[in-house]
Design an enzyme around this catalytic site. Sequence first.
Site, PDB file in Angstrom:
ATOM      1  N   ILE A 103       0.858  -1.186   0.000  1.00 47.77           N
ATOM      2  CA  ILE A 103       0.000   0.000   0.000  1.00 47.77           C
ATOM      3  C   ILE A 103       0.893   1.236   0.000  1.00 47.77           C
ATOM      4  O   ILE A 103       1.731   1.412   0.884  1.00 47.77           O
ATOM      5  CB  ILE A 103      -0.941   0.013   1.220  1.00 47.77           C
ATOM      6  CG1 ILE A 103      -1.696  -1.322   1.334  1.00 47.77           C
ATOM      7  CG2 ILE A 103      -1.901   1.189   1.122  1.00 47.77           C
ATOM      8  CD1 ILE A 103      -2.513  -1.709   0.112  1.00 47.77           C
ATOM      9  N   LYS A 104       0.715   2.084  -1.006  1.00 50.01           N
ATOM     10  CA  LYS A 104       1.547   3.279  -1.151  1.00 50.01           C
ATOM     11  C   LYS A 104       0.958   4.437  -0.356  1.00 50.01           C
ATOM     12  O   LYS A 104      -0.207   4.795  -0.517  1.00 50.01           O
ATOM     13  CB  LYS A 104       1.648   3.694  -2.622  1.00 50.01           C
ATOM     14  CG  LYS A 104       2.653   2.925  -3.416  1.00 50.01           C
ATOM     15  CD  LYS A 104       2.635   3.346  -4.874  1.00 50.01           C
ATOM     16  CE  LYS A 104       3.714   4.342  -5.187  1.00 50.01           C
ATOM     17  NZ  LYS A 104       3.852   4.548  -6.655  1.00 50.01           N
TER      18      LYS A 104
END
Length: 374
Positions: free
Chosen positions: A141-142
């Site tokens: 997850i960025k």
Amino acid sequence: MNDTTPLAALSAAGVSIWLDDLNRAMITEGELQQLIDTRHVVGVTTNPTIFANALSDGEAYTDQVKELVAAGADVDAAVFELTTEDVRNACDVLRPVFDATNGVDGRVSIEVDPRLEDDTDATVEMAKKLWAAVDRPNVLIKIPATLEGLPAISQVLAQGISVNVTLIFSLDRYRGVMNAFLTGLEQAREAGHDLSTIHSVASFFVSRVDSEVDKQLDAIGTDEALALRGQAGLANARLAYQAYEEVFGTPRWQNLADDGAHAQRPLWASTGVKNPDYSDTMYVDGLVAANTVNTMPHATMESAADHSQITGDTITGTYAESQAVLDRLETVGVSYAQVVETLETEGVDKFVKSWGDLLGSVQGELDRLAGESK
């Protein structure tokens, strides 16, 4: 595979090669698998711009958009479903790499809505929602490395979720990111999570630093200033690796490593060369060191495959020289603090604009297909 190729040499030097691109056709028509097989690709990064470009191509997404229209999905829900579907399927393609590397590679990144960048709690909730929706152990997850993003990074890691920290430009902020990573792992351990399952990369941007610094050097115009063009990006990234070596050499880190934790790897992002006067592989050849990732756009990857000069480690041992570059920039009138602040602000703005473009293109498809269904 011919293991004398430049990309094979890069991989052998400890650099994981990730592709900075994704679209549905790449998955369904086998291009992603081909890049894994022929270009040593072991991961994928995405961002709102990449998804906006992919969705504007249209046809590959038509059937799913029709289903979303029939379900009455609004544009935010549609974007969520379309992007998580692509990332989920890319994760499946890369699953053998994930298994073969014990979870280090085989990773696909998906970004939280960048409009949430100044809202820690909303960022955490979005990260949890993306993690659950993709439902694959090899997703990252960025989260942008804004000041509000730092506590979100810790909180998301604390829940056992693997994170790609993006939009890092400054050395100070990078140290803050590593601190947030260590804090998150400490909290995860307290919560009873298996640290060996949590992975993270820190995406340090390279070419945009040169673009901004070179613009200022050109404006200054002296011989001394012009002689510094094209040096800031590599110097900044190399000093980031020095910081990485320092932080992951501390007792605080060793305590976590003893419990199975994996170090947060530096990832070189924005590695496409913007200035045609420079070598198109300078951000590949100049950033070789163990335990790093280089995420490349297609064009950079093909250039590197064709003519990169991989001569071993090109980072360690350069720290004094790299610091001297940044010192000389200050001397000629380029403020490092101002450069990195400008780049972070612009970076967030670009992601928000791209997200708006993505929403616009999906809304257009929803409207078009809704009209056809009447």
